[in-house]
Design a protein around this motif. Structure first.
Motif, PDB file in Angstrom:
ATOM      1  N   UNK A 108       0.849  -1.242   0.038  1.00 50.89           N
ATOM      2  CA  UNK A 108       0.255   0.028   0.083  1.00 50.89           C
ATOM      3  C   UNK A 108       0.774   1.031  -0.119  1.00 50.89           C
ATOM      4  N   UNK A 109       0.231   2.315  -0.095  1.00 49.85           N
ATOM      5  CA  UNK A 109       1.047   3.795  -0.577  1.00 49.85           C
ATOM      6  C   UNK A 109       0.400   4.836   0.047  1.00 49.85           C
ATOM      7  N   UNK A 110       0.868   5.909   0.430  1.00 49.58           N
ATOM      8  CA  UNK A 110       0.251   7.104   0.737  1.00 49.58           C
ATOM      9  C   UNK A 110       1.237   8.186   0.441  1.00 49.58           C
ATOM     10  N   UNK A 111       0.755   9.052  -0.426  1.00 52.18           N
ATOM     11  CA  UNK A 111       1.604  10.224  -0.853  1.00 52.18           C
ATOM     12  C   UNK A 111       1.091  11.654  -0.867  1.00 52.18           C
ATOM     13  N   UNK A 112       1.788  12.628  -0.584  1.00 50.21           N
ATOM     14  CA  UNK A 112       1.301  13.957  -0.378  1.00 50.21           C
ATOM     15  C   UNK A 112       2.184  14.600  -1.161  1.00 50.21           C
ATOM     16  N   UNK A 113       1.290  15.869  -1.542  1.00 49.76           N
ATOM     17  CA  UNK A 113       2.260  16.934  -2.435  1.00 49.76           C
ATOM     18  C   UNK A 113       1.760  18.224  -2.394  1.00 49.76           C
ATOM     19  N   UNK A 126      -5.955  -4.171  -7.526  1.00 41.74           N
ATOM     20  CA  UNK A 126      -5.249  -2.911  -7.156  1.00 41.74           C
ATOM     21  C   UNK A 126      -6.270  -1.775  -7.292  1.00 41.74           C
ATOM     22  N   UNK A 127      -6.008  -0.968  -6.340  1.00 38.20           N
ATOM     23  CA  UNK A 127      -6.854   0.381  -6.419  1.00 38.20           C
ATOM     24  C   UNK A 127      -6.267   1.624  -5.909  1.00 38.20           C
ATOM     25  N   UNK A 128      -6.334   2.920  -6.670  1.00 36.74           N
ATOM     26  CA  UNK A 128      -5.971   4.059  -5.986  1.00 36.74           C
ATOM     27  C   UNK A 128      -6.817   4.883  -6.206  1.00 36.74           C
ATOM     28  N   UNK A 129      -6.540   6.065  -5.097  1.00 30.86           N
ATOM     29  CA  UNK A 129      -7.539   7.177  -5.353  1.00 30.86           C
ATOM     30  C   UNK A 129      -6.492   8.454  -5.254  1.00 30.86           C
ATOM     31  N   UNK A 130      -6.691   9.494  -6.256  1.00 30.27           N
ATOM     32  CA  UNK A 130      -5.928  10.556  -6.105  1.00 30.27           C
ATOM     33  C   UNK A 130      -6.909  11.654  -6.309  1.00 30.27           C
ATOM     34  N   UNK A 173      -9.476  11.234  -9.233  1.00 34.30           N
ATOM     35  CA  UNK A 173      -9.391  10.116  -9.869  1.00 34.30           C
ATOM     36  C   UNK A 173      -9.429   9.006  -9.071  1.00 34.30           C
ATOM     37  N   UNK A 174     -10.295   7.857  -9.646  1.00 33.84           N
ATOM     38  CA  UNK A 174     -10.332   6.432  -8.928  1.00 33.84           C
ATOM     39  C   UNK A 174     -10.061   5.661 -10.012  1.00 33.84           C
ATOM     40  N   UNK A 175      -9.161   4.485  -9.608  1.00 32.71           N
ATOM     41  CA  UNK A 175      -8.891   3.573 -10.664  1.00 32.71           C
ATOM     42  C   UNK A 175      -8.773   2.107 -10.011  1.00 32.71           C
ATOM     43  N   UNK A 176      -9.339   1.348 -10.770  1.00 31.88           N
ATOM     44  CA  UNK A 176      -9.240  -0.087  -9.961  1.00 31.88           C
ATOM     45  C   UNK A 176      -8.637  -1.119 -11.197  1.00 31.88           C
TER      46      UNK A 176
END
Length: 395
Positions: free
Chosen positions: A34-39, A65-69, A79-82
């Motif tokens: 899992x990942x968490x990124x801030x910018x 896999x999934x991510x939310x940006x 953006x939501x991607x699965x």
């Protein structure tokens, strides 16, 4: 290229059964899945912006896999991607993006329209296996364009931003072999995209075609190469292009005829028109091209090519000075891209091609928060100087 392992090591060991032979052993250290990124960033277009990215099983080789940006700014998006990674066949991804933009659009340096645009973009596509520097994919793209507020000089311009839904097929191909993301010294960055819309629904512009059978395509991309001349000097040639094509790349109605066919500078929907301006590829529209010498978002012709060359010098440890020059050639029709021509519209000449130049000088610093740049530029279209300030990576 997989990011599935934090570290990979290998060593040779003497074979206990046969000392004349060696065994090669690998040790794989799994990465955190899992990942968490801030910018955060600041630039003179959108002031401050914050970014957040959450990834679930993002660094696993196989499975779901999934991510939310998301970006919080004057022009926000989410953006939501699965994705499901099979391992032996291409990955399959369902991707949804919601973006909102408030834009001032110019045409030949003059105000064209003020637009409040919301866009929903749903993509279902297959993508490549694992690669460190190459990316590719192909799939379906459903676009929902909504303009809640349009202020323009004419009713005709406002019709170009009517609410419309488009279904199409698209593909992309990327190569990124840069040695680093901030002020690279070697490598190339190639980005190619094509979109063909074949079905439309929504509020139709009053044109003579079957609204469910639209034919409107976009092909756009960029190529940037980093060529080191010495340990301090880097030569950076660049090519950008965007082309609108298909039966409905031109609106009907103004009566202009060229080579026996209706002609107009504008596609049936302005969401798919070409735009140039600024220092970022795809800032407001995915096919928007950067152009040094213009801070404004400029409406452009259907066929654009931009040639640019930068010469960057590292004057101190992390301080860079870059001289920039670019040239833009655009044309209303592809036929006149290499053969300039002019037609008469209501007694006034309409030039089917244009040539525009821009120059700039940039001061940059490679900070821990990303690149910090300040540039001064001039363009032959506006015949005026402009400045641009950017702090941090663009997202």
């Amino acid at each position: 290229g997989t990011k599935a392992f934090y570290d990979i090591r290998y060593f040779l060991k003497v074979d206990e059964d046969d000392p004349s032979k060696y065994k090669l052993r690998y040790y794989f250290v799994p990465n955190e899945p899992n990942s968490l990124k801030l910018g955060a960033r600041f630039d003179s277009y959108e002031t401050a912006a914050l970014a957040l990215r959450l990834g679930y099983n993002e660094n696993k080789l196989k499975g779901f896999k999934a991510n939310l940006s998301t970006r919080l700014s004057y022009n926000p998006w989410v953006n939501i991607a699965a994705t499901y990674a099979f391992g032996h066949i291409p990955n399959i991804t369902l991707d949804y993006t919601l973006s909102s933009s408030a834009l001032d659009i110019y045409d030949n340096g003059q105000p064209y329209s003020n637009l409040r645009m919301d866009k929903h973009d749903v993509r279902l596509y297959f993508s490549q296996f694992y690669s460190k520097s190459i990316g590719a994919g192909v799939g379906l793209d459903w676009q929902v364009n909504r303009s809640s507020k349009v202020f323009s000089q004419t009713e005709w311009d406002e019709e170009g931003y009517t609410n419309v839904n488009m279904l199409g097929v698209y593909g992309y191909f990327d190569i990124d072999s840069r040695d680093k993301t901030s002020f690279p010294n070697t490598g190339v960055d190639l980005n190619l995209n094509v979109l063909w819309n074949f079905f439309e629904s929504g509020e139709d512009v009053e044109i003579e075609y079957n609204p469910s059978n639209v034919k409107l395509g976009l092909a756009y991309g960029s190529f940037v190469s980093y060529i080191p001349i010495s340990n301090r000097v880097c030569f950076i040639p660049q090519i950008y292009g965007s082309f609108v094509f298909g039966k409905h790349a031109y609106r009907y109605g103004d009566g202009t005829i060229y080579n026996g066919a209706p002609l107009n500078r504008y596609p049936i929907y302005d969401y798919y028109a070409n735009y140039v301006g600024g220092d970022v590829f795809g800032r407001y529209f995915k096919h928007q091209l950067p152009f040094i010498g213009s801070n404004k978002l400029e409406y452009s012709n259907n066929n654009i090519a931009i040639l640019r060359t930068d010469l960057r010098v590292r004057v101190l440890n992390k301080v860079y000075v870059t001289a920039m020059a670019n040239y833009m050639h655009d044309s209303i029709t592809f036929d006149t891209f290499f053969k300039p021509d002019v037609v008469s519209v209501e007694g006034m000449p309409l030039y089917l091609t244009r040539d525009i130049w821009g120059y700039g000088l940039q001061l940059g610093y490679e900070s821990v928060m990303g690149p910090m740049t300040f540039d001064v530029h001039w363009g032959s279209q506006s015949k005026d100087f402009g400045v641009y300030l950017s702090l941090g990576h663009y997202f």
